[in-house]
Design an enzyme around this catalytic site. Sequence first.
Site, PDB file in Angstrom:
ATOM      1  N   GLU A  98       0.811  -1.229   0.000  1.00  0.00           N
ATOM      2  CA  GLU A  98       0.000   0.000   0.000  1.00  0.00           C
ATOM      3  C   GLU A  98       0.840   1.274   0.000  1.00  0.00           C
ATOM      4  OE1 GLU A  98      -2.860  -0.368   3.179  1.00  0.00           O
ATOM      5  OE2 GLU A  98      -3.512  -2.330   2.478  1.00  0.00           O
ATOM      6  N   HIS A 139     -10.333  -5.760  -2.396  1.00  0.00           N
ATOM      7  CA  HIS A 139     -11.392  -5.435  -1.439  1.00  0.00           C
ATOM      8  C   HIS A 139     -12.467  -4.703  -2.239  1.00  0.00           C
ATOM      9  CE1 HIS A 139      -9.176  -6.855   1.979  1.00  0.00           C
ATOM     10  NE2 HIS A 139      -8.142  -6.070   1.695  1.00  0.00           N
ATOM     11  N   ASN A 159       2.132  -5.194  -3.098  1.00  0.00           N
ATOM     12  CA  ASN A 159       0.735  -5.524  -2.788  1.00  0.00           C
ATOM     13  C   ASN A 159      -0.054  -4.247  -2.506  1.00  0.00           C
ATOM     14  OD1 ASN A 159      -1.196  -7.684  -2.110  1.00  0.00           O
ATOM     15  ND2 ASN A 159      -1.080  -6.906   0.002  1.00  0.00           N
ATOM     16  N   ASP A 217     -12.436  -9.802  -0.838  1.00  0.00           N
ATOM     17  CA  ASP A 217     -13.783  -9.844  -0.270  1.00  0.00           C
ATOM     18  C   ASP A 217     -14.643  -8.856  -1.057  1.00  0.00           C
ATOM     19  OD1 ASP A 217     -12.863  -7.414   0.897  1.00  0.00           O
ATOM     20  OD2 ASP A 217     -12.533  -8.353   2.846  1.00  0.00           O
ATOM     21  N   GLU A 262      -6.340 -10.498  -1.060  1.00  0.00           N
ATOM     22  CA  GLU A 262      -7.158 -10.209   0.137  1.00  0.00           C
ATOM     23  C   GLU A 262      -8.632 -10.093  -0.230  1.00  0.00           C
ATOM     24  OE1 GLU A 262      -5.631  -6.845   2.339  1.00  0.00           O
ATOM     25  OE2 GLU A 262      -3.547  -7.423   2.015  1.00  0.00           O
TER      26      GLU A 262
END
Length: 387
Positions: free
Chosen positions: A148, A225, A189, A257, A255
Amino acid sequence: MKIATLAALVASVPAVSAQLHALAKNAGLLYFGTAVGPGDSRDAPYYALSNDIKNFGQYTPDNAQKWDATEPQRGRFQYTQADAIVNRAIANKMIMRCHTLVWYSQLPSWVSSGSWTKDTMTSVMQTHISNVMGHFKSKCYAWDVVNEALEDNGTYRNNPFLKALGDSYFALSFKFAAAADPDTKLYYNDYNLEYFPVKADGAVRIVKLVQAAGVPIHGVGLQAHMTVGRTPSRSNLTWTLEKYTSLGLDVAYTELDVRIKPLPSNSSSLQAQAKEYEAIVGSCLDVPRCVGITVWGFGDAHSWIPQTFPGAGDSCLFDKNSKPKPAFSSVSAILASASGKRVPWGSKPTSLVSATSVVATSAPVVQTTVVMLPSKTSTKVAVTSVA
Ligand code: G3I
């Protein structure tokens, strides 16, 4: 067989009989995995599922390997929680993705509030990376080295590393990581790379900086996400993944979702969620160098979303009682539909086999077979030495 037919088939049998990791492997991915944390064992059905390698063949620790957890005080390292997760992976013969080394968040205050020069920050980073990666040496299939580092507009996020070192901290981080464990895959990432092309291009810039320094970088992790109603189409997602594979890198969803807002969810929002999960997984299947998919927890009772995005939630494949949702069926179906259609990741198993050794992974060699790459992509970038 049509996907709709497959979806009906999967939905018609008890959904838990479809097994995500097993299906993902048959579809030529290396793994289907999940984030895990210390609270998981308090929920017996959830914990049992998380230990079922047929569903989850890979773990990422949600917090246990972060800087505040591993080096809360300067030079004092602790690994109890992370060791517990890695040992679970070893016992279950699962792959570890390790997370994360250089990140602005969850930094202990001695780092975030410290006053650093170029030299002192370099030394702090090197000490941290070499100790943490050294501790887990040869137990991690991949490491999220830098996490990030971008704002959504593609500019570099202000953090103590950028402040002390400018953009040289990217190559330095990867250089220290490569020295600490030369056999692991080193990833950049980030989130929202799927949504904002300008941010996705920022990650391309970071990759190119590292490559130009002659330092290894092997992959870009797209956190994924996502939000129901806003997920890009499968072809747009594929286009984004190919930005990185065309630089000679692997990609992975790290990650995943898909949150729902407003709550409570209903059959229509759950169906929409199922379609969006399907598009995301489908895009990975479309890209030969997409390694695998990790969900950031798989049960709605364990998700980070409600705390961070009040009013949103129900973002996972399983509900609060660890019962499979429509998204579980759609993911199973899309994976099943790809069975045998991709070149598998390596002929050798890549899971951990003991506390001290890892079966050698030849996966990237197989995966970079030129035949499998779209014509517009280039093959592997040869990165030989560390500056
Ligand atoms: O450790 C403290 C504990 O001492 C305290 O009592 C408790 C009170 O709230 O907080 C605990 O810290 C929490 C920590 O998780 C460990 O449980 C923090 O408040 C909480 O903010 C933190 O959230 C984590 C978040 O990263 C922080 O950014 C989530 O669990 C974790 O799932 C999440 O993971 C990140 C990835 O690493 C990077 N990408 C985004 C993703 C979701 O935010």
